[in-house]
Design an enzyme around this catalytic site. Structure first.
Site, PDB file in Angstrom:
ATOM      1  N   CYS A 150     -13.648   3.659 -28.645  1.00  0.00           N
ATOM      2  CA  CYS A 150     -14.832   4.340 -29.161  1.00  0.00           C
ATOM      3  C   CYS A 150     -15.775   4.772 -28.059  1.00  0.00           C
ATOM      4  CB  CYS A 150     -15.526   3.445 -30.172  1.00  0.00           C
ATOM      5  SG  CYS A 150     -14.499   3.264 -31.623  1.00  0.00           S
ATOM      6  N   GLY A 189       3.152  -3.637  -3.881  1.00  0.00           N
ATOM      7  CA  GLY A 189       2.907  -3.822  -5.309  1.00  0.00           C
ATOM      8  C   GLY A 189       3.336  -2.594  -6.083  1.00  0.00           C
ATOM      9  N   ARG A 190       2.440  -1.599  -6.118  1.00  0.00           N
ATOM     10  CA  ARG A 190       2.647  -0.416  -6.974  1.00  0.00           C
ATOM     11  C   ARG A 190       3.980   0.269  -6.745  1.00  0.00           C
ATOM     12  NH1 ARG A 190      -1.990   2.284  -6.923  1.00  0.00           N
ATOM     13  NH2 ARG A 190      -2.959   0.548  -5.845  1.00  0.00           N
ATOM     14  N   TYR A 198      -0.661  -1.708 -12.402  1.00  0.00           N
ATOM     15  CA  TYR A 198      -2.123  -1.541 -12.537  1.00  0.00           C
ATOM     16  C   TYR A 198      -2.514  -0.751 -13.782  1.00  0.00           C
ATOM     17  CZ  TYR A 198      -1.861  -2.774  -7.560  1.00  0.00           C
ATOM     18  OH  TYR A 198      -1.592  -3.389  -6.358  1.00  0.00           O
ATOM     19  N   ARG A 217      -7.924   3.059 -15.103  1.00  0.00           N
ATOM     20  CA  ARG A 217      -8.333   3.874 -13.954  1.00  0.00           C
ATOM     21  C   ARG A 217      -8.266   5.360 -14.293  1.00  0.00           C
ATOM     22  NH1 ARG A 217      -5.547   0.221  -9.110  1.00  0.00           N
ATOM     23  NH2 ARG A 217      -7.387  -1.065  -8.817  1.00  0.00           N
ATOM     24  N   GLU A 223       3.756  -6.893   1.544  1.00  0.00           N
ATOM     25  CA  GLU A 223       3.105  -7.200   0.247  1.00  0.00           C
ATOM     26  C   GLU A 223       3.030  -5.949  -0.620  1.00  0.00           C
ATOM     27  OE1 GLU A 223      -0.747  -8.412   1.646  1.00  0.00           O
ATOM     28  OE2 GLU A 223      -0.047 -10.368   2.326  1.00  0.00           O
ATOM     29  N   GLY A 230       0.758  -1.237   0.000  1.00  0.00           N
ATOM     30  CA  GLY A 230       0.000   0.000   0.000  1.00  0.00           C
ATOM     31  C   GLY A 230       0.786   1.283   0.000  1.00  0.00           C
TER      32      GLY A 230
HETATM   33  C1  LIG Z   1      -3.386  -4.921  -3.671  1.00  0.00           C
HETATM   34  C2  LIG Z   1      -2.846  -5.530  -2.446  1.00  0.00           C
HETATM   35  C3  LIG Z   1      -1.521  -5.303  -2.078  1.00  0.00           C
HETATM   36  C4  LIG Z   1      -0.616  -4.380  -2.832  1.00  0.00           C
HETATM   37  O1  LIG Z   1      -1.027  -3.054  -2.777  1.00  0.00           O
HETATM   38  P1  LIG Z   1      -0.103  -1.910  -3.412  1.00  0.00           P
HETATM   39  O2  LIG Z   1      -0.893  -0.671  -3.221  1.00  0.00           O
HETATM   40  O3  LIG Z   1       0.081  -2.242  -4.844  1.00  0.00           O
HETATM   41  O4  LIG Z   1       1.176  -1.894  -2.665  1.00  0.00           O
HETATM   42  C5  LIG Z   1      -1.042  -5.968  -0.981  1.00  0.00           C
HETATM   43  N1  LIG Z   1      -1.825  -6.805  -0.242  1.00  0.00           N
HETATM   44  C6  LIG Z   1      -3.113  -7.020  -0.564  1.00  0.00           C
HETATM   45  C7  LIG Z   1      -3.905  -7.956   0.269  1.00  0.00           C
HETATM   46  C8  LIG Z   1      -3.663  -6.394  -1.658  1.00  0.00           C
HETATM   47  O5  LIG Z   1      -4.956  -6.597  -1.961  1.00  0.00           O
END
Ligand SMILES: *Cc1c(COP(=O)(O)O)cnc(C)c1O
Length: 461
Positions: free
Chosen positions: A378, A305-306, A407, A342, A303, A265
């Site tokens: 379109c 991601g982004r 994403y 998005r 965890e 997150g």
């Molecule tokens: C989407 C998600 C993440 C990653 O979130 P980011 O904002 O991309 O860091 C981690 N854990 C869970 C459970 C998620 O759903």
């Protein structure tokens, strides 16, 4: 309306974040020019996605070193990349090579992690709607599982009783600490669909009992949200997680909960090349909010991601046509809703920068004029930017959309049957030479009918 150009390619120098930003901006300029010179983008192939391999590695190192610097020596830590941010096997392999595991939330994501060679003990499964078959597979493999809800926990009771597993198992809690600025990405609201709500009446007592009744529950998990959520709010969620773990362990009279999974997150800055906030800043927010987290009493899972890939991906597209409608200049390109879904549907929450380059791949400068940058789909809203002040674009010019490595083009949207474009990684050698490596081939148009029922054409006759 004409203004003097604010040079979109300029950067500040001075501190290390700015130096890193300058490094990534410099690599981007070299890659755009090289993509033209090496024929990766031209009239017949007007759309391309690029990943800055060195940038991804640098983010992975920043993550692992920020936590390693704070954690008591010898504390187990697994940084599991949230596969949904960039579900490409070569990206997962690169991150695994940099020491990361994978967080997966579907059978497809689990298959990608395994295809990348990530070993099951470095994979965490988190989906809110796992079938019994998915759970059985995860437990057979030894993949860590975080249960989302009470019914899933009961399903796990039955599975664990019938087949022994090496999977660490935890429960996801919703600390109900509140929303960030983007509702759709706020997972810790009072009524979020995720996890077991900690502040609902009786929930805390129920959770403690659930752990005491199940000695195999050894983890606690939370993920407070993503883009738009402040570090302080994320840290507050982790503090709730830690406090619950302490309460369970106290009630159990042993260290039953041995690992805390604090989710991902970390927000991404979409307004410049600066990486902010940093992992080090997040670690320091956690240290002040939850000092015990780093004591070594708990193993740690993250965890992210982004924050690992967003800033290292870019879309490059040719301007096919230009026109002026109602006084508004419009550049029609090949990049739109299929790659930045998005942004197109929620432009206020997901603004993207637009960096203009000449047909030869040189940064475009000069007087700016408000233009729409439109995609190929379109519907009228298919715009990557509206009334954006940029040097006036002409057919054949290139538009680069940075910060799209999570994403965005990695979450292709099949509107108008637009095919998935090629994704190339790139590296820059010290002399400025750029080497591309195909990470994912473009989807051939010929596969589109095949994926759309071409094998069963008479099914509805
Ligand atoms: C989407 C998600 C993440 C990653 O979130 P980011 O904002 O991309 O860091 C981690 N854990 C869970 C459970 C998620 O759903």
């Amino acid at each position: 309306m004409t203004y003097m150009a604010v040079d979109a390619h300029a950067h500040a120098a001075g501190d290390s974040a700015a130096d890193a930003a300058a490094g990534s901006a410099g690599r981007r300029d070299l890659a755009v020019r090289a993509a033209v010179e090496q024929g990766l983008i031209d009239e017949d192939a007007p759309l391309l996605c690029l990943l800055d391999t060195a940038g991804i590695r640098a983010s992975a190192t920043a993550l692992t070193s920020a936590f390693a610097a704070a954690l008591a020596p010898g504390t187990p830590a697994l940084h599991a990349f949230a596969v949904k941010a960039a579900p490409l096997v070569p990206v997962l392999r690169l991150l695994a090579d940099a020491g990361l595991g994978c967080e997966v939330a579907s059978p497809g994501e689990l298959a990608l992690a395994r295809a990348a060679g990530v070993s099951p003990d470095r994979i965490v499964l988190d989906s809110p709607a796992k079938t019994a078959a998915e759970l059985r597979e995860a437990l057979a493999l030894g993949v860590a599982v975080n249960a989302d809800n009470r019914q899933e926990l009961e399903r796990l009771d039955a599975l664990v009783a019938t087949a022994p597993t090496t999977s660490p198992i935890g429960v996801r809690i919703n600390p109900q600490t509140g929303a960030g600025t983007i509702d759709a990405l706020s997972t810790a609201t009072a009524t979020s669909k995720f996890g077991i709500a900690l502040r609902d009446p009786g929930a805390r007592e129920w959770l403690v009992r659930a752990y005491l009744d199940r000695p195999w529950l050894t983890r606690l998990h939370t993920h407070s949200g993503s883009q738009g959520v402040s570090l302080a709010l994320i840290a507050e969620g982790v503090r709730e997680l830690y406090a619950l773990a302490e309460e369970i362990n106290e009630a159990a009279g042993r260290r039953q909960v041995d690992t805390l999974d604090i989710g991902g997150g970390l927000p991404v800055n979409f307004s410049s090349d600066a990486v902010t906030p940093t992992y080090a800043e997040y670690v320091s927010a956690l240290r002040s909010a939850v000092p015990g987290l780093f004591s070594g009493a708990y193993g740690l899972v993250t965890e992210f991601g982004r924050s690992l890939t967003a800033k290292h991906g870019l879309v490059l597209t040719r301007v096919e046509y230009t026109k002026t409608t109602g006084g508004r200049p419009i550049a029609l390109t090949h990049a739109g809703v299929q790659l930045a879904t998005r942004t197109v549907y929620a432009p206020a929450a997901w603004p993207l920068r637009i960096l203009p380059y000449s047909a030869k791949g040189a940064p475009l400068t000069g007087p700016v004029v408000a233009q729409d940058i439109a995609g190929p789909a379109c519907f009228a809203g298919d715009l990557l930017a509206a009334a954006r002040e940029l040097p006036l674009l002409a057919p054949g010019d290139l538009v680069c959309v940075p910060d799209t490595g999570a994403y965005a083009f990695t979450a292709h949207y099949g509107y108008n049957s637009l095919p998935r474009p090629a994704v190339h990684g790139f590296t820059v050698d010290p002399s400025g030479g750029v080497r591309f490596a195909l990470a994912r081939a473009a989807q051939p148009v010929s596969t589109i009918p095949a994926e759309a029922g071409a094998a069963t054409p008479n099914a509805l006759l």
